[in-house]
Design a protein around this motif. Structure first.
Motif, PDB file in Angstrom:
ATOM      1  N   HIS A  14       0.837  -1.201   0.000  1.00  0.00           N
ATOM      2  CA  HIS A  14       0.000   0.000   0.000  1.00  0.00           C
ATOM      3  C   HIS A  14       0.876   1.257   0.000  1.00  0.00           C
ATOM      4  CE1 HIS A  14      -3.309   2.643   0.831  1.00  0.00           C
ATOM      5  NE2 HIS A  14      -2.758   3.048   1.961  1.00  0.00           N
ATOM      6  N   ASP A  17       2.459   1.664  -3.387  1.00  0.00           N
ATOM      7  CA  ASP A  17       1.542   2.262  -4.367  1.00  0.00           C
ATOM      8  C   ASP A  17       1.476   3.762  -4.175  1.00  0.00           C
ATOM      9  OD1 ASP A  17       0.884  -0.104  -5.568  1.00  0.00           O
ATOM     10  OD2 ASP A  17      -0.806  -0.499  -4.240  1.00  0.00           O
ATOM     11  N   TYR A  21       2.819   7.781  -6.469  1.00  0.00           N
ATOM     12  CA  TYR A  21       2.145   9.043  -6.759  1.00  0.00           C
ATOM     13  C   TYR A  21       2.641  10.143  -5.840  1.00  0.00           C
ATOM     14  CZ  TYR A  21      -0.858   5.817  -9.188  1.00  0.00           C
ATOM     15  OH  TYR A  21      -1.319   4.834 -10.021  1.00  0.00           O
ATOM     16  N   GLU A  23       2.656  10.253  -2.691  1.00  0.00           N
ATOM     17  CA  GLU A  23       1.712  10.546  -1.625  1.00  0.00           C
ATOM     18  C   GLU A  23       2.070   9.815  -0.335  1.00  0.00           C
ATOM     19  OE1 GLU A  23      -2.426  10.197  -2.676  1.00  0.00           O
ATOM     20  OE2 GLU A  23      -2.014  10.992  -4.666  1.00  0.00           O
ATOM     21  N   TYR A  45       7.787  -6.709  -6.084  1.00  0.00           N
ATOM     22  CA  TYR A  45       6.619  -5.896  -6.389  1.00  0.00           C
ATOM     23  C   TYR A  45       7.019  -4.431  -6.550  1.00  0.00           C
ATOM     24  CZ  TYR A  45       2.195  -3.515  -6.049  1.00  0.00           C
ATOM     25  OH  TYR A  45       1.130  -2.694  -6.311  1.00  0.00           O
ATOM     26  N   LEU A  52       6.590   0.210 -13.938  1.00  0.00           N
ATOM     27  CA  LEU A  52       5.321   0.614 -14.551  1.00  0.00           C
ATOM     28  C   LEU A  52       5.192   2.132 -14.561  1.00  0.00           C
ATOM     29  CD1 LEU A  52       2.494  -0.195 -15.608  1.00  0.00           C
ATOM     30  CD2 LEU A  52       1.737  -0.276 -13.247  1.00  0.00           C
ATOM     31  N   ILE A  56       5.006   4.581 -17.961  1.00  0.00           N
ATOM     32  CA  ILE A  56       3.897   5.479 -18.261  1.00  0.00           C
ATOM     33  C   ILE A  56       4.358   6.930 -18.299  1.00  0.00           C
ATOM     34  CG2 ILE A  56       1.748   6.368 -17.288  1.00  0.00           C
ATOM     35  CD1 ILE A  56       1.197   3.413 -16.504  1.00  0.00           C
TER      36      ILE A  56
ATOM     37  N   PHE B 140      -7.495   3.903 -12.646  1.00  0.00           N
ATOM     38  CA  PHE B 140      -6.077   3.910 -12.988  1.00  0.00           C
ATOM     39  C   PHE B 140      -5.759   5.024 -13.975  1.00  0.00           C
ATOM     40  CE2 PHE B 140      -2.365   2.518 -15.400  1.00  0.00           C
ATOM     41  CZ  PHE B 140      -1.498   2.193 -14.378  1.00  0.00           C
ATOM     42  N   LYS B 143      -5.960   8.438 -12.240  1.00  0.00           N
ATOM     43  CA  LYS B 143      -4.898   8.650 -11.266  1.00  0.00           C
ATOM     44  C   LYS B 143      -3.533   8.737 -11.928  1.00  0.00           C
ATOM     45  CE  LYS B 143      -3.410   8.652  -6.987  1.00  0.00           C
ATOM     46  NZ  LYS B 143      -3.338  10.019  -6.520  1.00  0.00           N
ATOM     47  N   THR B 144      -3.236   7.763 -12.801  1.00  0.00           N
ATOM     48  CA  THR B 144      -1.865   7.638 -13.287  1.00  0.00           C
ATOM     49  C   THR B 144      -1.611   8.460 -14.541  1.00  0.00           C
ATOM     50  OG1 THR B 144      -2.036   5.387 -12.487  1.00  0.00           O
ATOM     51  CG2 THR B 144      -0.083   5.939 -13.741  1.00  0.00           C
ATOM     52  N   ILE B 145      -2.577   8.456 -15.461  1.00  0.00           N
ATOM     53  CA  ILE B 145      -2.308   9.094 -16.744  1.00  0.00           C
ATOM     54  C   ILE B 145      -2.777  10.545 -16.754  1.00  0.00           C
ATOM     55  CG2 ILE B 145      -2.748   8.939 -19.222  1.00  0.00           C
ATOM     56  CD1 ILE B 145      -2.979   5.869 -18.730  1.00  0.00           C
ATOM     57  N   THR B 150      -6.124  12.402  -5.511  1.00  0.00           N
ATOM     58  CA  THR B 150      -6.921  11.334  -4.892  1.00  0.00           C
ATOM     59  C   THR B 150      -8.312  11.846  -4.532  1.00  0.00           C
ATOM     60  OG1 THR B 150      -4.865  10.505  -3.949  1.00  0.00           O
ATOM     61  CG2 THR B 150      -6.902   9.621  -3.049  1.00  0.00           C
ATOM     62  N   TRP B 165      -7.366   3.124  -3.167  1.00  0.00           N
ATOM     63  CA  TRP B 165      -6.031   2.517  -3.158  1.00  0.00           C
ATOM     64  C   TRP B 165      -6.097   1.030  -3.450  1.00  0.00           C
ATOM     65  CZ3 TRP B 165      -2.092   5.220  -4.156  1.00  0.00           C
ATOM     66  CH2 TRP B 165      -2.028   6.555  -3.765  1.00  0.00           C
ATOM     67  N   ILE B 168      -6.509   0.845  -7.164  1.00  0.00           N
ATOM     68  CA  ILE B 168      -5.235   1.188  -7.801  1.00  0.00           C
ATOM     69  C   ILE B 168      -4.258   0.016  -7.701  1.00  0.00           C
ATOM     70  CG2 ILE B 168      -3.139   2.592  -7.487  1.00  0.00           C
ATOM     71  CD1 ILE B 168      -5.058   4.240  -8.865  1.00  0.00           C
ATOM     72  N   HIS B 169      -4.233  -0.601  -6.505  1.00  0.00           N
ATOM     73  CA  HIS B 169      -3.298  -1.714  -6.313  1.00  0.00           C
ATOM     74  C   HIS B 169      -3.598  -2.848  -7.281  1.00  0.00           C
ATOM     75  CE1 HIS B 169      -0.574  -4.402  -4.258  1.00  0.00           C
ATOM     76  NE2 HIS B 169      -1.531  -5.317  -4.231  1.00  0.00           N
ATOM     77  N   ARG B 172      -2.678  -1.789 -10.807  1.00  0.00           N
ATOM     78  CA  ARG B 172      -1.234  -1.743 -11.037  1.00  0.00           C
ATOM     79  C   ARG B 172      -0.666  -3.151 -11.193  1.00  0.00           C
ATOM     80  NH1 ARG B 172       1.084   3.377 -10.213  1.00  0.00           N
ATOM     81  NH2 ARG B 172       3.065   2.414 -10.693  1.00  0.00           N
TER      82      ARG B 172
END
Lengths: 65, 184
Positions: A14, A17, A21, A23, A45, A52, A56, B140, B143-145, B150, B165, B168-169, B172
């Motif tokens: 968590h 992840d 970002y 955060e 992981y 990843l 992106i 996703f 958030k990501t692109i 949030t 989250w 998202i997890h 991902r």
């Protein structure tokens, strides 16, 4: 998040992840690093997760096909 | 004098701020201070059985931290020593030295090949995104692109942050697996 020094793998992923970002908190990242020292699965992981993010970021993806 | 007990589970909440402030006033670099504090905790964990209980936990951790800070200064000083003898063969005049390596094309330059690779990558990402469940793909993507906050996403889709989250997890993990197969 709890105050433990040792995270469970769920908590670690968590934080990982969130870190993607930007955060995650300071101590969250510290605890994640401590977890990564002894947890190979989470290291993997974290590596894939960072990969990843990098992929992106490499190109601002436009979503029109 | 009472014996002091050691309890690593409390370290973060009790001492992390104290140790961090102690370090940051000595190394004046937040990232480095953070690293040093986590190294201290690690070293403390490793040396736990050497803790005799004569001093309080905090004193004991500080004494480890002091060593770490000294080590840090030793390290950067030796780096500096190395940097000072480095040759700047290109700084004097424009063409002096004329090293062959610097005359060839910059490998990091954008070329046509890169553009093709990049559009293929975009396509691969798009294809993988298509395979995700709608909700995951949507979150996703936002958030990501699209780099939404949030909070914005939570309000928009009416979900909680922890909900987000988890989504998202999962997204991902799926995306990493999919790109692993189709791209790497």
């Amino acid at each position: 998040m709890s105050d433990k020094l040792f995270l469970s793998c769920d908590e670690a992923s968590h934080t990982c992840d969130k870190a993607q970002y930007k955060e995650a908190t300071l101590w969250g990242k510290m605890k994640l690093n401590i977890h990564l020292v002894y947890c190979a699965a989470c290291r993997k992981y974290a590596k894939n997760n960072a990969k990843l993010t990098r992929l992106i970021k490499r190109k601002p993806v436009t979503l029109e096909p | 004098m009472p014996d002091h007990k050691i309890d690593p589970n409390q370290w973060i909440s009790l001492y992390s701020d104290y140790l961090f402030n102690y370090t940051v006033s000595r190394v004046s670099d937040r990232d480095m201070a953070q690293d040093l504090v986590s190294e201290t905790f690690l070293a403390g964990l490793g040396a736990m059985k050497n803790f005799k209980g004569e001093a309080s936990e905090r004193t004991w951790l500080i004494s480890i931290l002091k060593r770490k800070i000294i080590d840090y200064y030793r390290k950067i000083n030796s780096n500096k020593g190395r940097a000072e003898v480095r040759m700047h063969y290109n700084s004097a005049t424009e063409s002096e030295g004329d090293w062959l390596e610097e005359r060839v094309a910059d490998p990091f330059d954008k070329t046509a090949e890169d553009h093709i690779e990049n559009s293929e990558l975009g396509l691969a990402i798009y294809n993988c995104l298509e395979k995700l469940p709608t909700k995951q793909a949507q979150v996703f993507e936002m958030k990501t692109i699209l780099n939404y906050d949030t909070e914005t996403i939570c309000n928009e889709l009416n979900i909680t942050a922890s909900n987000l989250w988890v989504i998202i997890h999962r997204a991902r993990t799926a995306m990493a697996g999919c790109l692993e197969k189709n791209w790497f």
